[in-house]
Design an enzyme around this catalytic site. Sequence first.
Site, PDB file in Angstrom:
ATOM      1  N   HIS A 207      -2.564   3.529  -4.763  1.00  0.00           N
ATOM      2  CA  HIS A 207      -1.400   4.338  -4.387  1.00  0.00           C
ATOM      3  C   HIS A 207      -0.262   4.304  -5.399  1.00  0.00           C
ATOM      4  O   HIS A 207       0.690   5.073  -5.275  1.00  0.00           O
ATOM      5  CB  HIS A 207      -0.855   3.898  -3.019  1.00  0.00           C
ATOM      6  CG  HIS A 207      -0.052   2.635  -3.087  1.00  0.00           C
ATOM      7  ND1 HIS A 207      -0.619   1.402  -3.109  1.00  0.00           N
ATOM      8  CD2 HIS A 207       1.288   2.441  -3.180  1.00  0.00           C
ATOM      9  CE1 HIS A 207       0.317   0.483  -3.190  1.00  0.00           C
ATOM     10  NE2 HIS A 207       1.487   1.076  -3.244  1.00  0.00           N
TER      11      HIS A 207
HETATM   12  C1  UD1 Z   1       5.907   3.306  -1.225  1.00  0.00           C
HETATM   13  C2  UD1 Z   1       6.634   2.339  -2.135  1.00  0.00           C
HETATM   14  C3  UD1 Z   1       5.639   1.376  -2.750  1.00  0.00           C
HETATM   15  C4  UD1 Z   1       4.814   0.699  -1.698  1.00  0.00           C
HETATM   16  C5  UD1 Z   1       4.147   1.757  -0.848  1.00  0.00           C
HETATM   17  C6  UD1 Z   1       3.311   1.151   0.248  1.00  0.00           C
HETATM   18  C7  UD1 Z   1       8.645   3.230  -3.238  1.00  0.00           C
HETATM   19  C8  UD1 Z   1       9.207   3.648  -4.531  1.00  0.00           C
HETATM   20  N1  UD1 Z   1       7.309   3.012  -3.238  1.00  0.00           N
HETATM   21  O1  UD1 Z   1       5.049   4.092  -2.045  1.00  0.00           O
HETATM   22  O2  UD1 Z   1       6.340   0.378  -3.490  1.00  0.00           O
HETATM   23  O3  UD1 Z   1       3.841  -0.125  -2.305  1.00  0.00           O
HETATM   24  O4  UD1 Z   1       5.168   2.586  -0.273  1.00  0.00           O
HETATM   25  O5  UD1 Z   1       2.464   2.112   0.831  1.00  0.00           O
HETATM   26  O6  UD1 Z   1       9.374   3.074  -2.289  1.00  0.00           O
HETATM   27  N2  UD1 Z   1       3.162  10.149   2.584  1.00  0.00           N
HETATM   28  C9  UD1 Z   1       2.639  10.699   3.719  1.00  0.00           C
HETATM   29  N3  UD1 Z   1       2.857  10.046   4.901  1.00  0.00           N
HETATM   30  C10 UD1 Z   1       3.552   8.900   4.997  1.00  0.00           C
HETATM   31  C11 UD1 Z   1       4.107   8.353   3.821  1.00  0.00           C
HETATM   32  C12 UD1 Z   1       3.897   8.981   2.620  1.00  0.00           C
HETATM   33  O7  UD1 Z   1       1.983  11.713   3.690  1.00  0.00           O
HETATM   34  O8  UD1 Z   1       3.686   8.358   6.102  1.00  0.00           O
HETATM   35  C13 UD1 Z   1       2.903  10.825   1.283  1.00  0.00           C
HETATM   36  C14 UD1 Z   1       3.888  11.907   0.979  1.00  0.00           C
HETATM   37  O9  UD1 Z   1       3.218  12.914   0.333  1.00  0.00           O
HETATM   38  C15 UD1 Z   1       4.839  11.227   0.019  1.00  0.00           C
HETATM   39  C16 UD1 Z   1       3.931  10.285  -0.729  1.00  0.00           C
HETATM   40  O10 UD1 Z   1       2.969   9.864   0.242  1.00  0.00           O
HETATM   41  O11 UD1 Z   1       5.503  12.124  -0.822  1.00  0.00           O
HETATM   42  C17 UD1 Z   1       4.620   9.089  -1.291  1.00  0.00           C
HETATM   43  O12 UD1 Z   1       5.296   8.349  -0.244  1.00  0.00           O
HETATM   44  P1  UD1 Z   1       6.522   7.387  -0.627  1.00  0.00           P
HETATM   45  O13 UD1 Z   1       6.982   6.658   0.557  1.00  0.00           O
HETATM   46  O14 UD1 Z   1       7.536   8.139  -1.413  1.00  0.00           O
HETATM   47  O15 UD1 Z   1       5.870   6.356  -1.636  1.00  0.00           O
HETATM   48  P2  UD1 Z   1       4.529   5.506  -1.520  1.00  0.00           P
HETATM   49  O16 UD1 Z   1       3.603   6.013  -2.542  1.00  0.00           O
HETATM   50  O17 UD1 Z   1       4.039   5.405  -0.130  1.00  0.00           O
END
Ligand code: UD1
Length: 365
Positions: A207
């Site tokens: 991820h």
């Molecule tokens: C975040 C953290 C990372 C952590 C990870 C655990 C930051 C910068 N990164 O990364 O350090 O290791 O969480 O999982 O804060 N999305 C969904 N559903 C959700 C959540 C996310 O569809 O419930 C998708 C969305 O398209 C979103 C993308 O995942 O844009 C990224 O989510 P985001 O929370 O921004 O970062 P993570 O990659 O999850």
Amino acid sequence: MKVLSIVGARPQFIKAASLSRAIRERHTEVLVHTGQHYDRAMSDVFFEEFGIPAPDVNLGIGSGSHGWQTAEMLGPIEDVIQAEKPDWVLVYGDTNTTLAGALAAAKLGVPVAHVEAGLRSFNRTMPEEINRVVVDHLSSLLFCPTSTAVANLAAEGITCGVELVGDVMLDTARFFAEAHSPEGDMGRGVLSEFGVEPGDYFLATVHRAGNSDDPAKLSAIVRAFGSAGKPVVWAVHPRTARNLAAFGLEELVREQGAAIIAVDPVSYGTTVALLRDAAALLTDSGGMQKEAYFLSVPCVTLRDETEWVETVELGWNVLTGADTARIVAAAAAPPRGATHPDVYGDGHAAAKIVASLESHAGARP
Ligand code: UD1
């Protein structure tokens, strides 16, 4: 004592599972969920599984660019802190939720306690590294999981308020293992759901922005999984699923046939059951490198550096980057250290953290 805890992303729910329970034994906790993770499989499942009390406040911020996401959190967190007037604002790890919580509290003059302080990858292209550095420099109490973390802080001139308490993820792992027998609901039945046999498959997660936002790296990882020699159960993070589709890589995954068993994100219990019997873990997660170590499972880390250097130094983890040949070679000879010392503490980090918050209550930032 009143503690305002701020969580928002999956690993923070796992860490809060131990600490929320310990805080509430004697004190008041106000739990704020920023809504950074909102899918049921990324959020609700963990609250139910660990019996974490429902958040007192859910800000429902959701996904977006880093600046947008952090900024959207700041104002509402500030409002909650002003309304609740806590003795401490408690933040976990290195996500945008951690940064927003620490920044809002520090600007209001409320002391910040940082759980999992002092971790460094020394790679400033990682969004998490920026969050860690800023949050550590804003915190009054810095709870370190390892002596490496203490040394990292000292190298940045931070020595005041630094405490080596061990890793709260070990507390959670021990609690969960005691509550669920291997024969029970985290038992061998889980493996058959995925069509794999003990010791004859790999568990994988991907991820990190550095891997999942880069089509070349993501396809190199998919190819490695396809050639790993044993089936790979891949719990696909939503951001990675979105990017596989956006980069046109879903076909490449399908071409690997039965070698890749791609599934939606799984619960903590299912993760533990899958991890415990895996030939190795293939991951770019931070927390899962340690969870593999807790269970004496070899780890292949799909990055060029790690914050959890002990796992590499002790021979249980190998860094391969997103390089197909290196991943395949590491999977063929998974790293198993000769020794397995308790470098992540004794599983009582939460109690030590609560005791420290108590003894420093009333501290100025
Ligand atoms: C975040 C953290 C990372 C952590 C990870 C655990 C930051 C910068 N990164 O990364 O350090 O290791 O969480 O999982 O804060 N999305 C969904 N559903 C959700 C959540 C996310 O569809 O419930 C998708 C969305 O398209 C979103 C993308 O995942 O844009 C990224 O989510 P985001 O929370 O921004 O970062 P993570 O990659 O999850």
